[in-house]
Design a protein around this motif. Structure first.
Motif, PDB file in Angstrom:
ATOM      1  N   ALA A  68       0.823  -1.210   0.000  1.00  0.00           N
ATOM      2  CA  ALA A  68       0.000   0.000   0.000  1.00  0.00           C
ATOM      3  C   ALA A  68       0.857   1.260   0.000  1.00  0.00           C
ATOM      4  CB  ALA A  68      -0.927  -0.001   1.213  1.00  0.00           C
TER       5      ALA A  68
ATOM      6  N   GLU B 130      -7.134   4.660   7.137  1.00  0.00           N
ATOM      7  CA  GLU B 130      -7.088   5.183   5.767  1.00  0.00           C
ATOM      8  C   GLU B 130      -6.845   4.051   4.774  1.00  0.00           C
ATOM      9  OE1 GLU B 130      -4.130   8.208   5.700  1.00  0.00           O
ATOM     10  OE2 GLU B 130      -5.322   9.649   6.851  1.00  0.00           O
TER      11      GLU B 130
ATOM     12  N   GLU C 150     -10.022   1.739   4.541  1.00  0.00           N
ATOM     13  CA  GLU C 150     -11.126   2.432   3.880  1.00  0.00           C
ATOM     14  C   GLU C 150     -10.909   2.533   2.369  1.00  0.00           C
ATOM     15  OE1 GLU C 150     -11.552   6.140   5.932  1.00  0.00           O
ATOM     16  OE2 GLU C 150     -12.966   5.302   7.418  1.00  0.00           O
ATOM     17  N   LYS C 151      -9.648   2.507   1.948  1.00  0.00           N
ATOM     18  CA  LYS C 151      -9.328   2.526   0.520  1.00  0.00           C
ATOM     19  C   LYS C 151      -9.256   1.125  -0.078  1.00  0.00           C
ATOM     20  CE  LYS C 151      -6.611   6.823   0.752  1.00  0.00           C
ATOM     21  NZ  LYS C 151      -5.240   7.406   0.621  1.00  0.00           N
TER      22      LYS C 151
ATOM     23  N   LEU D 140      -7.041  -1.131   0.736  1.00  0.00           N
ATOM     24  CA  LEU D 140      -5.643  -1.544   0.623  1.00  0.00           C
ATOM     25  C   LEU D 140      -5.219  -2.520   1.715  1.00  0.00           C
ATOM     26  CD1 LEU D 140      -4.100   1.967  -0.186  1.00  0.00           C
ATOM     27  CD2 LEU D 140      -4.674   0.140  -1.799  1.00  0.00           C
TER      28      LEU D 140
END
Length: 337
Positions: free
Chosen positions: A164, A287, A290-291, A293
């Motif tokens: 990521a 983060e 939520e993406k 990754l």
């Protein structure tokens, strides 16, 4: 309530029993959680036998075993951001039980698309890998990262986090099956360190003789890893799962010649000494998931009830587990309030 309580350190896992213990009382700033699922960790294997450094001071009998959990909030202070019925996961000693009372700062909301089993195996693995790679290791996009035991609970988190962050990931593991799993989660190269005792040569070949920028080591392979570390590279030491009782001795002139940086990272100690850093760690992890990754990596064998804790621990000790073995404490479903 029922719990796996260690009254005295055991010699083997078959000595572990389910006990009836008092329901935990709510301390100041704490939240009571009904546990639906609990993650199994290598540390559990050490804690129950008194073989971990924390057993000298922080973890002494009697204590309830287990470090990770997911479940439903039952009771919380009026000022808490959590309310009864909220789905949460967290990390704290005492997760092999029906309920646990923990500091609010140790809890996190479960994303809507995750179930309890998925969330139960993150709190003792994801922040370790993020803190080591991103915070301590200062991982940069385009760097090459070697992840040891890459199909384990820590390893699969490290593989995903490194990918990521834009790194190229090389995975080591002890079987083709585990290497295939590591590749499924983002590794581009797999190296079997069981069948190939000179595995570092394979790493060097893959990197065109330059070596890797970072080694993520939860096993205890610093000595061999120095042979495939780039000049001024970093070795991140997060555990010693592969060398219980036989810690490495390293000729320090090799560290000097390689201009290597040896960096130790203990997530639990960071929580005690620098809670603000851990807040940033969880912010970064959130983060990522939520993406899309970062995702949970749950072992495909089902373990139901506290009576399955010992079989799960045995499977982990015998290197049969990939990802995270998870105990379905209360069926893995949302309990009634």
């Amino acid at each position: 309530m029922k719990a796996i309580c260690i009254d005295t350190f055991v010699n083997n896992y078959d000595e572990i029993r389910i006990s009836e213990v008092a329901t935990p009382s709510l301390g100041k700033g704490e939240v009571l959680v009904q546990i639906a699922a609990a993650g199994v960790n290598f540390v559990d294997l050490l804690y129950c036998r008194g073989k971990h450094q924390n057993n000298r001071t922080l973890v002494r009998p009697p204590f309830i075993l287990g470090l990770e959990f997911a479940g439903t909030v039952v009771l919380s202070p009026p000022t808490s951001k959590f309310s009864p019925g909220d789905r949460v996961f967290g990390g704290s000693l005492g997760s092999y039980a029906e309920q646990i009372s923990v500091k609010e700062s140790l809890l996190h909301r479960i994303p809507d698309h995750w179930d309890f089993v998925s969330a139960a195996g993150l709190a003792a693995t994801a922040p370790v890998s993020y803190g080591a790679l991103i915070t301590r290791g200062r991982l940069k996009r385009g760097e090459v990262v070697l992840v040891h035991a890459a199909a384990g609970g820590l390893g699969l988190m490290a593989v995903q986090i490194a990918k990521a962050a834009g790194a190229i990931v090389i995975a080591t593991a002890g079987s083709k099956e585990k290497l295939d799993i590591a590749k499924r989660f983002g590794a581009v190269k797999g190296v079997n360190y069981t069948t190939n005792p000179e595995w570092y040569k394979e790493v060097l070949d893959f990197t065109g003789g330059e070596g890797v920028d970072i080694v993520y080591d939860p096993v205890g392979l610093v000595d061999m890893s120095l042979k495939c570390l780039k000049q001024k590279g970093r070795i991140l030491i997060v555990g010693f799962a592969g060398i219980e009782g036989n810690l490495e001795s390293i000729a320090m002139n090799r560290v000097l010649l390689r201009q290597a940086q040896l960096i130790g990272y203990r997530f639990g100690e960071t929580e005690r000494r620098d809670p603000a850093e851990n807040v940033e760690t969880w912010k970064g992890l959130k983060e990522m998931w939520e993406k899309g990754l970062l995702k949970p990596a749950v072992f495909d064998q089902e373990f139901r009830g506290l009576e399955s804790v010992v079989p799960a621990m045995k499977a982990l000790s015998e290197r049969k587990v990939w990802g995270k073995a998870v105990i379905r404490v209360n069926g893995g479903e949302r309990p009634r309030l």
